[in-house]
Motif scaffolding. Sequence first.
Motif, PDB file in Angstrom:
ATOM      1  N   ALA A   1     -32.599  14.197  11.226  1.00  0.00           N
ATOM      2  CA  ALA A   1     -32.566  13.656   9.861  1.00  0.00           C
ATOM      3  C   ALA A   1     -31.561  12.525   9.699  1.00  0.00           C
ATOM      4  CB  ALA A   1     -32.259  14.761   8.858  1.00  0.00           C
ATOM      5  N   GLY A   2     -30.509  12.497  10.512  1.00  0.00           N
ATOM      6  CA  GLY A   2     -29.471  11.477  10.367  1.00  0.00           C
ATOM      7  C   GLY A   2     -29.573  10.348  11.366  1.00  0.00           C
ATOM      8  N   ALA A   3     -30.734  10.181  11.982  1.00  0.00           N
ATOM      9  CA  ALA A   3     -30.890   9.193  13.045  1.00  0.00           C
ATOM     10  C   ALA A   3     -30.680   7.767  12.552  1.00  0.00           C
ATOM     11  CB  ALA A   3     -32.277   9.319  13.664  1.00  0.00           C
ATOM     12  N   LEU A   4     -30.080   6.958  13.408  1.00  0.00           N
ATOM     13  CA  LEU A   4     -29.953   5.526  13.173  1.00  0.00           C
ATOM     14  C   LEU A   4     -30.995   4.783  14.003  1.00  0.00           C
ATOM     15  CD1 LEU A   4     -26.079   4.899  13.373  1.00  0.00           C
ATOM     16  CD2 LEU A   4     -27.478   5.148  11.321  1.00  0.00           C
ATOM     17  N   LYS A   5     -31.444   3.641  13.502  1.00  0.00           N
ATOM     18  CA  LYS A   5     -32.335   2.772  14.278  1.00  0.00           C
ATOM     19  C   LYS A   5     -31.540   1.722  15.044  1.00  0.00           C
ATOM     20  CE  LYS A   5     -36.341   3.300  11.235  1.00  0.00           C
ATOM     21  NZ  LYS A   5     -37.334   2.589  10.379  1.00  0.00           N
ATOM     22  N   THR A   6     -30.324   1.455  14.559  1.00  0.00           N
ATOM     23  CA  THR A   6     -29.475   0.457  15.190  1.00  0.00           C
ATOM     24  C   THR A   6     -28.068   1.008  15.351  1.00  0.00           C
ATOM     25  OG1 THR A   6     -30.734  -1.338  14.152  1.00  0.00           O
ATOM     26  CG2 THR A   6     -28.558  -1.891  15.017  1.00  0.00           C
ATOM     27  N   ALA A   7     -27.515   0.853  16.545  1.00  0.00           N
ATOM     28  CA  ALA A   7     -26.120   1.228  16.784  1.00  0.00           C
ATOM     29  C   ALA A   7     -25.250   0.100  16.247  1.00  0.00           C
ATOM     30  CB  ALA A   7     -25.867   1.448  18.273  1.00  0.00           C
ATOM     31  N   THR A   8     -24.657   0.321  15.106  1.00  0.00           N
ATOM     32  CA  THR A   8     -23.871  -0.728  14.461  1.00  0.00           C
ATOM     33  C   THR A   8     -22.400  -0.650  14.869  1.00  0.00           C
ATOM     34  OG1 THR A   8     -23.606   0.725  12.527  1.00  0.00           O
ATOM     35  CG2 THR A   8     -25.383  -0.893  12.454  1.00  0.00           C
ATOM     36  N   VAL A   9     -21.684  -1.738  14.628  1.00  0.00           N
ATOM     37  CA  VAL A   9     -20.242  -1.778  14.848  1.00  0.00           C
ATOM     38  C   VAL A   9     -19.586  -1.941  13.479  1.00  0.00           C
ATOM     39  CG1 VAL A   9     -18.325  -3.080  15.838  1.00  0.00           C
ATOM     40  CG2 VAL A   9     -20.428  -2.744  17.167  1.00  0.00           C
ATOM     41  N   ASN A  10     -18.723  -0.986  13.128  1.00  0.00           N
ATOM     42  CA  ASN A  10     -18.047  -0.997  11.832  1.00  0.00           C
ATOM     43  C   ASN A  10     -19.054  -1.096  10.675  1.00  0.00           C
ATOM     44  OD1 ASN A  10     -15.562  -0.827  13.107  1.00  0.00           O
ATOM     45  ND2 ASN A  10     -15.300  -3.050  13.169  1.00  0.00           N
ATOM     46  N   ASN A  11     -20.161  -0.358  10.844  1.00  0.00           N
ATOM     47  CA  ASN A  11     -21.202  -0.289   9.816  1.00  0.00           C
ATOM     48  C   ASN A  11     -21.821  -1.658   9.532  1.00  0.00           C
ATOM     49  OD1 ASN A  11     -22.856   1.155   8.102  1.00  0.00           O
ATOM     50  ND2 ASN A  11     -21.431   1.120   6.362  1.00  0.00           N
ATOM     51  N   GLN A  12     -21.756  -2.542  10.519  1.00  0.00           N
ATOM     52  CA  GLN A  12     -22.366  -3.869  10.437  1.00  0.00           C
ATOM     53  C   GLN A  12     -23.197  -4.096  11.682  1.00  0.00           C
ATOM     54  OE1 GLN A  12     -21.994  -6.063   7.848  1.00  0.00           O
ATOM     55  NE2 GLN A  12     -20.649  -4.662   6.740  1.00  0.00           N
ATOM     56  N   ALA A  13     -24.362  -4.704  11.520  1.00  0.00           N
ATOM     57  CA  ALA A  13     -25.184  -5.004  12.682  1.00  0.00           C
ATOM     58  C   ALA A  13     -24.415  -5.906  13.632  1.00  0.00           C
ATOM     59  CB  ALA A  13     -26.490  -5.676  12.255  1.00  0.00           C
TER      60      ALA A  13
END
Length: 305
Positions: free
Chosen positions: A291-303
């Motif tokens: 349920a908590g999956a991300l599509k992008t591994a972000t850095v500091n909550n920024q793409a």
Amino acid sequence: MALEHRMRAVIGSVAAVTAIGALMAGCSLESPQAAEGNGQEVQVHEDLRALLPGELRAESTRITVGTESGYPPFEYTNEAGRIVGFEIDLFDAASDRLGLKYTFHDMPFESLLGELYASNVDAIAAAMSDTAERQIDYDFVDYYNDSDAIMVPAGNPGGIKTLKDLCGRPVAVLTGSTQAEALTALNTGDCKAKPVTVTQFDTDADALAQVQAGKADAELTQWSTGAYNAKQVGSGDVFEVANTEVINPTPLGFVFPKGDVELVRAYQASVQSIIDDGTYAEILKKHDLSAGALKTATVNNQAQQ
């Protein structure tokens, strides 16, 4: 960061004490856990390994990683005394692709950032929330989205459903957590006239035990950990998550010293490759955390730019 700082061992020892069973027990710093992987042949991705700082590409190099092992399903100790869990599997997979060896050091949650700042550990894998305040001194590689859970006794005898319902009540929480900060904010806001009595504990297990003992009406924790404990502790009839509304959604991430750009980029790229080829989805499914999956591994909550 200098190599000698990367390799410095954390001094001291701690055990994650639990009052609700060996499921949540920790292990000592005197026996730091080296990564063993999943027993399968590891394929290093040379394009990812090339992103590492030069001094970390040597075969003998091993970094140190701080964690707090009393936080299932992200980190906890199994019957063999090894630290396991969703975040451990993910860090294993990312590190394997980088060809980077590491050793876990188990310590109190509240000391993790300080040990990283002092260069006593090189990274943190401890379900750490990525917040703007923490980004001042640290960089995050985000791997999951989570929110907060209000843990209460099964049956919810206090009728608690929202954060406002905690006003005037005794509430337990993990020291140094964003949930502790949320309760402080609650006492200067909605609960100012009738503040929450907040008691902080060294482990999430100790905080939750206060609810079981009737010393706290609730515990505030992360949703995934709360849902896990509601299912696993006892026969699933000891605790429940009281809130149905999402509270304080935030990404979780691996944490690195501020400005350690090469190491951050290497782990971001490695986690992204795990997302892209489906390995991430398999790890999430194993731990019932899709349920908590991300599509992008972000850095500091920024793409990543």
